[in-house]
Design an enzyme around this catalytic site. Structure first.
Site, PDB file in Angstrom:
ATOM      1  CD  GLU A   1      -2.765   1.302   2.388  1.00  0.00           C
ATOM      2  OE1 GLU A   1      -2.767   0.421   3.269  1.00  0.00           O
ATOM      3  OE2 GLU A   1      -3.494   2.312   2.427  1.00  0.00           O
TER       4      GLU A   1
ATOM      5  NE  ARG B   1       3.514  -7.480  10.159  1.00  0.00           N
ATOM      6  CZ  ARG B   1       2.884  -6.852   9.173  1.00  0.00           C
ATOM      7  NH1 ARG B   1       1.924  -7.455   8.506  1.00  0.00           N
ATOM      8  NH2 ARG B   1       3.200  -5.612   8.852  1.00  0.00           N
TER       9      ARG B   1
ATOM     10  CE  LYS C   1       3.038   0.118   4.975  1.00  0.00           C
ATOM     11  NZ  LYS C   1       2.515   0.044   3.608  1.00  0.00           N
TER      12      LYS C   1
END
Ligand code: ATP
Ligand code: MG
Length: 567
Positions: free
Chosen positions: A36, A263, A273
């Protein structure tokens, strides 16, 4: 099996091998990396990039780069550009397959209308609080929204008006009609479209007042691109039934397989983020490219190579179980790369003046120095010895603290690296008692090929006073002082765990003249000090700035081991 045997296997590769053997997806392998564009890429993304592009490479398949751009308020072209730069820098190529989820907004809208027509989606006017209440809990089923029984015509009409911008944000949602009692909360009539009236999207501008949700967009984007294996992180495991549900309603599309892996989480840093954005916005770091950041651009500026980051991703492997990787694993990867490939040079970070009294004033002796101790093909360079040189303050003590001390002491001898043995005859101190100069003599017979001839305890680095260049050196340490800042529940704000000593700026350092024209980004081993690179942002021809990429040895591991042993 077309898997490259040199690559470590993992459960995803095993699944792909089986799919190829069984002829699923016609034996094709097509992956995608779907960031994204709401921030810069970080080392966690590198894990996903290496996995997706690596699989495509090893199975002679393809990997797309796709921007998952369904949330206009948080996204920006700055991120779109930086992401492409970072993926390329890591060494991967999406060829002509750069896509945006927003490329599919028309199609997605069409599929949404199709679902409404099939009676599988409806427009719901519950407000956020009611939504929560109707949703139920993990142990209790939810309740049907009153809108669930509205007619197809009404739903089509409301959806069309949502699109026209007749309603404010939050007034309505388009929801899938699945099952409000489903044990998986994601299946309790999840939202497919929401209103974002007046939002300006970086690709589609103001065309749309409604935006599709990730869970609706992702499976359809994957299917439209012919993705075979949709690899994502574990938090999407509970979304997989919805991924499959969406595609089951649209049989005209192919059906990629979603596979989840854990992850990357790394000690002494944060990876979200949102948190990284907070550090940048609040000026806790100098920007996304601050060399302390775990961002790709920060690591690049710090001096990391693409090879070292790819090697790191190989070493940590791909599994389903989450764990936090020690920073030393990442640092070892760059250390090994630079040890093999970075030319050596001499730099004195805390200069102490040494006058070699028997070296004639005005003389300069040129001496060859190997650029690499093992790799002769890296050649030699000239260094210059003069009457005045600098050594590091840490390489001199008035009295040796113990027998292990191999550096210079008053009345003692030491070899200047690539040059002669010197003896310290006298110390000159300032009024405060600090040593400001050493008076030494050198022994002209000690430039031998066989330095063993002369028993001196140590070899230290140095530079000539007038054949060296003044520079700034920046030393970096862990960004956080807590190994798991995201898990620490004792502080309200993760920023309270920032390490106040993460940056130390040294000015007045001296590097040998061969570095005077070193280009931005050039990497060196400063002998006995560590690996350094020319800062690509703040360094100029007039005033060079070096970043320490990593120390020579993993001193951190040693400190931690000592702490564990209670020393
Ligand atoms: P964040 O939580 O940092 O905002 P994200 O998952 O929302 O991360 P995306 O831009 O959506 O960020 O991520 C793009 C891809 O990279 C996704 O497939 C995601 O699963 C993967 N990814 C993100 N963070 C990590 C990580 N720490 N380790 C491995 N893969 C990751
Ligand atoms: Mg995301």
């Amino acid at each position: 099996m077309s898997e490259d045997v040199s690559k470590p296997s993992n459960f995803i590769r095993t699944i792909i091998d089986q799919d190829i053997d069984s002829g699923k997806h016609d034996g094709r392998v097509h992956t995608r990396f779907p960031p994204e564009p709401n921030g810069y890429l970080h080392i966690g993304h590198a894990k996903s990039i290496c996995l997706n592009f690596g699989i495509a490479r090893d199975y002679s398949g393809q990997c797309n780069l796709r921007f998952d751009d369904t949330n206009p308020s948080k996204e920006d072209v700055e991120y779109v550009d930086s992401i492409q730069e970072d993926v390329r820098w890591l060494g991967f190529d999406w060829e002509d397959r750069l896509f945006y989820a927003s490329n599919y907004f028309d199609k997605l809208h069409g599929f949404a209308v199709e679902l409404i027509k099939q009676g599988k989606a409806y427009v719901c006017g519950l407000n956020a609080e009611q939504m929560r209440e109707y949703r139920g809990t993990l142990t209790e089923p939810g309740k049907n929204s009153p809108a669930r029984d509205h007619s197809v015509e009404d739903n089509l009409d409301l959806f069309a008006r949502m699109r026209k911008g007749e309603f404010e944000d939050g007034a309505y949602l388009l929801r899938a009609k699945i099952d409000m009692a489903h044990p998986n909360m994601n299946m309790r009539d999840p939202a497919l479209y929401r209103i974002r009236k007046g939002a300006v999207h970086h690709q589609t501008g103001v065309q749309w007042s409604i935006y599709p949700m990730y869970d609706f967009t992702h499976p359809i984007s994957d299917a439209m691109e012919g993705i075979t294996h949709s690899l994502c992180t574990l938090e999407f495991e509970d979304h997989r039934p919805l991924y499959d549900w969406v595609l089951d309603q649209l049989p005209e599309l192919s059906h990629p397989q979603q596979i989840e892996f854990s992850r990357l989480s790394l000690q002494y840093t944060v990876m979200s983020k949102r948190k990284l954005t907070e550090l940048v916005a609040g000026n806790f770091v100098s920007g996304w490219d601050d060399p302390r950041m775990p961002s790709i651009t920060g690591l690049r500026r710090r001096g990391y190579t693409p090879t070292s980051i790819r090697e790191f991703c190989d070493r940590i492997g791909i599994t389903k179980s989450g764990n936090t990787i020690e920073m030393g694993v990442l640092e070892n990867c760059i250390r090994e790369d630079l040890n093999a490939n970075a030319p050596r040079a001499m730099a004195v970070l805390n200069p102490l003046k040494v006058v070699i009294e028997n070296f004639p004033e005005g003389d300069a002796e040129t001496l060859p120095a190997a650029n690499h101790p093992q790799n002769e093909s890296m050649g030699t360079r000239d260094i210059v010895l003069t009457r005045e040189v600098y050594i590091d303050k840490n390489d001199f003590l008035e009295v040796a603290p113990n027998k292990k001390f191999k550096r210079l002491v008053s009345g003692g001898e030491v070899r200047l690296r690539n040059a002669y043995v010197i003896r310290c005859n006298e110390m000159i101190k300032d009024d405060a008692g600090e040593i400001i100069e050493l008076r030494c003599t050198y022994d002209p017979d000690t430039l031998g090929k066989n330095p063993e001839d002369r028993k001196v305890k140590g070899v230290i680095h140095w530079v000539s006073a007038n054949h060296s260049h003044e520079v700034e050196v920046r030393l970096y340490d862990r960004l956080f002082s807590d190994p798991m800042p995201e898990a620490n529940k004792e502080v309200e704000d993760f920023k309270d765990l920032l390490n106040p000593q993460s940056l130390e700026i040294l000015t007045g350092c001296r590097v040998e003249n061969s570095l005077a024209n070193a280009p931005a980004g050039a990497r060196f081993q400063f002998e006995r000090e560590g690996y350094f690179c020319v800062d690509p942002v703040d360094s100029t021809a007039e005033s060079l700035v070096f970043n320490r990429t990593v120390t020579l040895r993993d001193s951190w591991a040693k400190i931690e081991a000592q702490a564990k042993q209670g020393k």
